[in-house]
Enzyme design. Structure first.
Site, short mmCIF file in Angstrom:
data_model
loop_
_atom_site.label_atom_id
_atom_site.label_comp_id
_atom_site.label_asym_id
_atom_site.label_seq_id
_atom_site.Cartn_x
_atom_site.Cartn_y
_atom_site.Cartn_z
N ARG A 177 0.84 -1.21 0.00
CA ARG A 177 0.00 0.00 0.00
C ARG A 177 0.87 1.26 0.00
O ARG A 177 0.44 2.32 -0.41
CB ARG A 177 -0.97 -0.02 1.20
N TYR A 232 -14.11 8.80 0.38
CA TYR A 232 -15.23 8.52 1.29
C TYR A 232 -14.82 8.97 2.68
O TYR A 232 -13.63 9.08 2.98
CB TYR A 232 -15.64 7.04 1.23
N TYR A 246 -0.17 4.20 -2.44
CA TYR A 246 -0.44 5.58 -2.00
C TYR A 246 0.50 6.57 -2.70
O TYR A 246 0.12 7.68 -3.03
CB TYR A 246 -0.31 5.70 -0.47
C1 LIG Z 1 -8.33 3.85 5.47
S1 LIG Z 1 -9.46 4.16 6.77
C2 LIG Z 1 -10.46 5.41 6.03
C3 LIG Z 1 -11.29 6.19 7.01
C4 LIG Z 1 -12.07 7.32 6.33
N1 LIG Z 1 -11.17 8.28 5.75
C5 LIG Z 1 -13.02 8.03 7.28
O1 LIG Z 1 -12.97 9.27 7.33
O2 LIG Z 1 -13.80 7.38 7.97
C6 LIG Z 1 -10.42 2.70 6.74
C7 LIG Z 1 -10.95 2.34 8.10
O3 LIG Z 1 -11.96 3.28 8.47
C8 LIG Z 1 -12.96 2.64 9.22
N2 LIG Z 1 -14.20 2.65 8.43
C9 LIG Z 1 -14.35 2.86 7.12
N3 LIG Z 1 -15.65 2.76 6.77
C10 LIG Z 1 -16.32 2.47 7.90
C11 LIG Z 1 -17.68 2.22 8.19
N4 LIG Z 1 -18.60 2.24 7.25
N5 LIG Z 1 -18.00 1.96 9.47
C12 LIG Z 1 -17.07 1.93 10.45
N6 LIG Z 1 -15.80 2.14 10.23
C13 LIG Z 1 -15.41 2.41 8.97
C14 LIG Z 1 -12.49 1.18 9.42
O4 LIG Z 1 -11.74 1.12 10.62
C15 LIG Z 1 -11.60 0.99 8.21
O5 LIG Z 1 -10.70 -0.07 8.38
#
Ligand SMILES: C[S@@+](CC[C@H](N)C(=O)[O-])C[C@H]1O[C@@H](n2cnc3c(N)ncnc32)[C@H](O)[C@@H]1O
Length: 266
Positions: free
Chosen positions: A65, A91, A69
């Site tokens: 990754r 997102y 990135y």
């Molecule tokens: C690379 S991070 C991105 C987070 C994203 N930028 C945000 O603002 O929520 C990915 C992590 O965010 C969390 N995440 C992303 N989508 C989620 C969801 N729908 N519900 C709960 N946690 C979520 C999880 O811990 C996942 O492994």
């Protein structure tokens, strides 16, 4: 011709979280790069601008990754350098547990090309609402799950602890799409040095589509390794101990209060 970059977040739930300013940036961009959680969300954002390109193809199982990135960052920087008004739409929040927007903005700053970030609604924001947690009540600490395992990190059992990317816990190769039970068990073993085995934790997944249900599955911490841990799962560990008063500071504060009272009445 001067290019620019704006990094925006569209929130977690399709259609529900995007801010007017982020939508306006997307609609007015020459080119929009997308990094979305799922195909429906990607199609929805693509309907706002006819020149959208997904960053998903940069990912590949087995590919580091770090490289992914770096390549995504280079793509954004080159597009802005070429004179385009570029928007990168992510997102959630573009800068929360997400490094590409930060890296691209910092690279463009050095080139004196305008670059900025707009806040978005992150999984953290949804979590407070869906699970009824106020981070100010006893404090709340956030770690990336693998970093929590790989480094000596402080654990405060009187605060909430939130572990992100728990489905990738222990991925030292930085190249997997999921780890597995043995990796998660190492995380459990580490957590059990601080928490009782029957401590209840929550596997949290905010809904991406308005029609989906939120996952808020309560399990014993010792059962975590066998639980279904997805890419979007966030682990929420509620406090297992009470706040301990700091009597030394309390005494000092009382002394200050008495001194200021005496100064007032003199
Ligand atoms: C690379 S991070 C991105 C987070 C994203 N930028 C945000 O603002 O929520 C990915 C992590 O965010 C969390 N995440 C992303 N989508 C989620 C969801 N729908 N519900 C709960 N946690 C979520 C999880 O811990 C996942 O492994």
């Amino acid at each position: 011709m001067s290019g620019s970059l704006v990094c925006v977040g569209v929130g977690i739930t399709l259609g529900a979280h995007i801010s007017p300013i982020s939508r306006s940036h997307i609609e007015q961009a020459d080119k929009v790069y997308l990094l979305m959680s799922d195909g429906f969300v990607e199609s929805w954002v693509s309907s706002m601008n006819s020149n959208c390109q997904s960053l998903q193809p940069f990912y590949d199982e087995g590919k580091s990754r770090h490289s992914t990135y770096r390549e995504m960052t280079n793509e954004l920087v080159s597009a802005a350098q070429s004179g385009l008004k570029v928007v990168a739409a992510f997102y959630g929040h573009p800068g929360v547990f997400a490094c590409v927007a930060h890296k691209a903005i910092s690279a463009l700053d050095k080139l004196n090309i305008p670059a900025k970030m707009e806040a978005g609604i992150s999984a953290e924001d949804c979590l407070y609402a869906d699970l009824g947690i106020d981070p100010g009540k006893t404090g709340c600490i956030h770690y990336e799950a693998s970093q929590f395992m790989l480094y000596q990190r402080a654990v405060d059992t009187a605060a909430h602890m939130i572990l992100w990317q728990v489905g990738l816990a222990g991925d030292v190769s930085f190249s997997k799409f999921s780890t597995g039970e043995e990796y998660a068990q190492l995380l459990v073993d580490l957590l059990l040095k601080h928490y009782p085995t029957d401590h209840q934790v929550v596997l949290y997944e905010a809904n991406t589509l308005p029609t989906e249900k939120v996952r808020k599955e309560q399990i014993r911490i010792s059962a975590l390794a066998k639980a279904k841990l997805n890419m979007q799962t966030t682990l929420v560990i509620p406090p297992s101990s009470k706040l301990i008063p700091n009597n030394k500071i309390r005494n000092e504060l009382n002394k200050l209060d008495r001194t200021s009272f005496l100064t007032l009445v003199q």
